[in-house]
Design a protein around this motif. Structure first.
Motif, PDB file in Angstrom:
ATOM      1  N   TYR A  74      13.155  27.973 -19.447  1.00  0.00           N
ATOM      2  CA  TYR A  74      14.192  27.945 -18.409  1.00  0.00           C
ATOM      3  C   TYR A  74      14.065  29.175 -17.520  1.00  0.00           C
ATOM      4  O   TYR A  74      14.209  29.075 -16.292  1.00  0.00           O
ATOM      5  N   HIS A  85      13.597  28.829 -13.607  1.00  0.00           N
ATOM      6  CA  HIS A  85      14.595  29.431 -12.717  1.00  0.00           C
ATOM      7  C   HIS A  85      13.921  30.420 -11.765  1.00  0.00           C
ATOM      8  O   HIS A  85      14.190  30.425 -10.552  1.00  0.00           O
ATOM      9  N   HIS A 143      17.279  24.346  -5.599  1.00  0.00           N
ATOM     10  CA  HIS A 143      18.147  25.302  -6.289  1.00  0.00           C
ATOM     11  C   HIS A 143      19.120  26.015  -5.353  1.00  0.00           C
ATOM     12  O   HIS A 143      20.169  26.489  -5.794  1.00  0.00           O
ATOM     13  N   SER A 150      12.545  20.474 -12.021  1.00  0.00           N
ATOM     14  CA  SER A 150      12.630  21.351 -13.197  1.00  0.00           C
ATOM     15  C   SER A 150      11.826  20.863 -14.395  1.00  0.00           C
ATOM     16  O   SER A 150      11.289  21.681 -15.154  1.00  0.00           O
TER      17      SER A 150
END
Length: 296
Positions: free
Chosen positions: A98, A102, A115, A139
């Motif tokens: 993650y 991110h 995002h 993602s």
């Protein structure tokens, strides 16, 4: 492919989301804070609408992800049984990937276009946590290594849900800094306020989901030292959910159309959100000479 019997963490958490948001709204009514961003009705409504919309769009984007995950899981000889200790290891692995997902969504503009939705509010409260993108298909590729290692797709979905639920409560200004040992290891409201801030020193910092140790290890950590100004470096003046969801894709399309050559087109899509191509700077004397030649 036997499916592990794991609870739907997000579904079970919805009553808590609602209750905590109401408590936060009431807290601002009873104890106003002039320095805090607080709530604004249109902004909160836009965030909630984005969250509700993402519930439906996520169902569509999950179809190709589940298909790829399932095929890859069947192809790999590795298997990790679902036990209490293996789930903890899966959570650790999911949180690690993650972090990179991110971080990637902040440094690659095409991913940022998805995002950016979550960062588009100039407020920072529990309703901001619900401001989710409608194009979440960007993602799932980051978690392919976990499937290759034998993590069942349903177990990965469970870990992702736990990560998402954890991050709900850190979207608040009503909680200051927590005890230092917790702040050192885990993501907290203080760390996440920095992540949502638009000041230069705070940009692209604190990407962790549950753990903040990844940021400390990979050089992207920044402590909260001054009050945060939330939103984007170039804020959007709209509460229209459709525009909130698509404004950066539209900006990319405009930049690609105006680009000079394929190298710049690729940069507009794959470089960072603030990337600009290098333009040759005309020498004043040469520019004047060229102008004189044209007039002659």
């Amino acid at each position: 492919m036997p499916v592990p019997d794991l609870p739907d963490v997000v579904l079970w958490s919805i009553p808590a989301f609602i209750l905590l948001t109401i408590v936060e709204v009431v807290s601002y009514r009873l104890h106003p804070d002039d320095d805090a961003a607080g709530y604004e009705t249109r902004d909160a409504a836009a965030s909630i609408t984005m969250g509700l919309g993402s519930l439906f769009t996520d169902l569509l984007w999950k179809i190709p992800a589940i298909a790829v995950y399932s095929a890859l899981y069947e192809a790999t000889p590795l298997r990790i049984d679902v036990t209490w200790w293996s789930v903890l290891l899966m959570l650790l692995g999911q949180d690690f990937f993650y972090y990179w997902s991110h971080r990637g969504h902040h440094v690659i503009r095409l991913l940022w276009a998805s995002h950016v939705v979550h960062h588009s509010s100039r407020k920072f409260n529990l309703s901001t946590a619900l401001r989710q993108p409608w194009t979440s298909a960007t993602s799932w590729p980051f978690y392919l290594p976990l499937i290759v290692c034998g993590v069942h797709p349903a177990a990965l979905a469970f870990c992702s849900s736990v990560n998402l639920v954890y991050q709900f409560w850190i979207h608040t200004e009503r909680i200051g800094k927590l005890p230092r040992p917790y702040e050192f290891v885990f993501n907290t409201p203080s760390h996440h306020r920095v992540h949502h801030a638009s000041q230069g020193g705070y940009l692209d910092r604190n990407f962790g989901g549950i753990l903040i140790v990844w940021d400390r290890l990979f050089g992207s950590f920044a402590p909260e030292t001054e009050r945060c100004a939330y939103g984007l470096t170039k804020n959007i003046a709209t509460y229209n959910p459709l525009r909130v969801a698509t404004h950066e894709y539209a900006a990319i399309a405009r930049d690609v159309r105006a680009a000079r050559g394929w190298r710049e087109r690729a940069g507009r899509v794959l470089r960072g959100p603030g990337w600009e191509p290098e333009r040759p700077v005309p020498v004043p004397g040469e520019a004047a000479g060229a102008a004189a030649g044209i007039r002659a």
